[in-house]
Design a protein around this motif. Structure first.
Motif, mmCIF file in Angstrom:
data_model
loop_
_atom_site.group_PDB
_atom_site.id
_atom_site.type_symbol
_atom_site.label_atom_id
_atom_site.label_comp_id
_atom_site.label_asym_id
_atom_site.label_seq_id
_atom_site.Cartn_x
_atom_site.Cartn_y
_atom_site.Cartn_z
ATOM 1 N N THR A 263 0.832 -1.206 0.000
ATOM 2 C CA THR A 263 0.000 0.000 0.000
ATOM 3 C C THR A 263 0.866 1.256 0.000
ATOM 4 O O THR A 263 0.561 2.238 -0.684
ATOM 5 C CB THR A 263 -0.969 -0.014 1.208
ATOM 6 O OG1 THR A 263 -1.829 -1.151 1.081
ATOM 7 C CG2 THR A 263 -1.812 1.248 1.259
ATOM 8 N N SER B 268 -6.046 2.276 1.886
ATOM 9 C CA SER B 268 -6.003 0.890 1.443
ATOM 10 C C SER B 268 -7.408 0.416 1.091
ATOM 11 O O SER B 268 -8.340 0.629 1.856
ATOM 12 C CB SER B 268 -5.436 0.007 2.557
ATOM 13 O OG SER B 268 -5.508 -1.340 2.146
ATOM 14 N N ASP C 172 -7.222 -4.367 -3.655
ATOM 15 C CA ASP C 172 -6.635 -5.224 -2.624
ATOM 16 C C ASP C 172 -7.518 -6.463 -2.557
ATOM 17 O O ASP C 172 -8.672 -6.395 -2.110
ATOM 18 C CB ASP C 172 -6.624 -4.492 -1.275
ATOM 19 C CG ASP C 172 -5.990 -5.346 -0.183
ATOM 20 O OD1 ASP C 172 -5.885 -6.577 -0.364
ATOM 21 O OD2 ASP C 172 -5.613 -4.777 0.853
ATOM 22 N N GLU D 94 -2.969 -5.441 -5.135
ATOM 23 C CA GLU D 94 -2.354 -6.105 -3.980
ATOM 24 C C GLU D 94 -2.996 -7.484 -3.833
ATOM 25 O O GLU D 94 -4.168 -7.650 -4.103
ATOM 26 C CB GLU D 94 -2.584 -5.285 -2.704
ATOM 27 C CG GLU D 94 -1.979 -3.897 -2.801
ATOM 28 C CD GLU D 94 -2.052 -3.125 -1.487
ATOM 29 O OE1 GLU D 94 -1.891 -3.720 -0.406
ATOM 30 O OE2 GLU D 94 -2.278 -1.898 -1.551
HETATM 31 MG MG MG Z 1 -1.964 -3.189 1.691
#
Ligand code: MG
Ligand code: ADP
Length: 160
Positions: free
Chosen positions: A42, A60, A82, A111
């Motif tokens: 992040t 995030s 994410d 991510e």
């Molecule tokens: Mg992260």
């Protein structure tokens, strides 16, 4: 050149690397960020997104799965995903993953790309972040495939 690695010794250095990378990203580029919880995925993404968007807060997308940033200052739009909490392919459909991937929608940062399974894109920039100490990180960047569109990014970073 298809791969390089960079050592950073602070959050600021990791963000600065992200900013160098951020100005090189075009529509349709895909950056996959590997590394354990707390590795710095992040943090690096914050640097990437804030290139051309100074002062913007980059949270995030842990619970939303995806955050979207509009085009700004000549930089393409950006999707920041994410996938840690992704449960399966249905979740990918619910966020419209394949539409997000379509060129013209901006760049994409992911991510936990391990969760993509078979939905891995064909052409991407692979980043692997490993802690080497409390404040130091080894950050490896590799263009996949070696003759793909992301190789130009490695060339530009290594020429800096
Ligand atoms: Mg992260
Ligand atoms: P991830 O998204 O990979 O889970 P984060 O970026 O959210 O990781 O968190 C990284 C953590 O590591 C933060 O607490 C940050 O302060 C710390 N850190 C220490 N040194 C560094 C560094 N050189 N680069 C990035 N983060 C670092």
């Amino acid at each position: 050149m298809t791969g390089i690695h960079v050592l950073t010794t602070s959050v600021e250095e990791t963000r600065a690397l992200g900013a160098r990378l951020g100005v090189l990203l075009d529509d349709g580029d895909v950056v996959l960020l590997h590394g354990d919880l707390g590795a710095g995925k992040t943090t690096l993404s914050q640097g990437i997104v804030t290139a051309g968007r100074p002062g913007i807060a980059v949270q995030s997308p842990t619970f939303t799965l995806v955050n979207q940033y509009a085009p700004a200052a000549g930089r393409p739009g950006m999707f920041h995903l994410d996938l840690y909490r992704l449960e399966g392919p249905d979740d990918l459909d619910s966020i419209g993953f394949n539409d997000l991937l379509a060129a013209g929608n901006g760049g994409m940062l992911v991510e936990w790309p391990e969760r993509l399974g078979a939905d891995l894109p064909d052409d991407y920039l692979l980043i692997q972040i490993e802690p080497t100490g409390p404040d130091s990180r080894r950050i490896e960047l590799r263009a996949i495939p070696a003759d793909g569109r992301h190789t130009r990014i490695i060339d530009a970073l290594s020429a800096d």
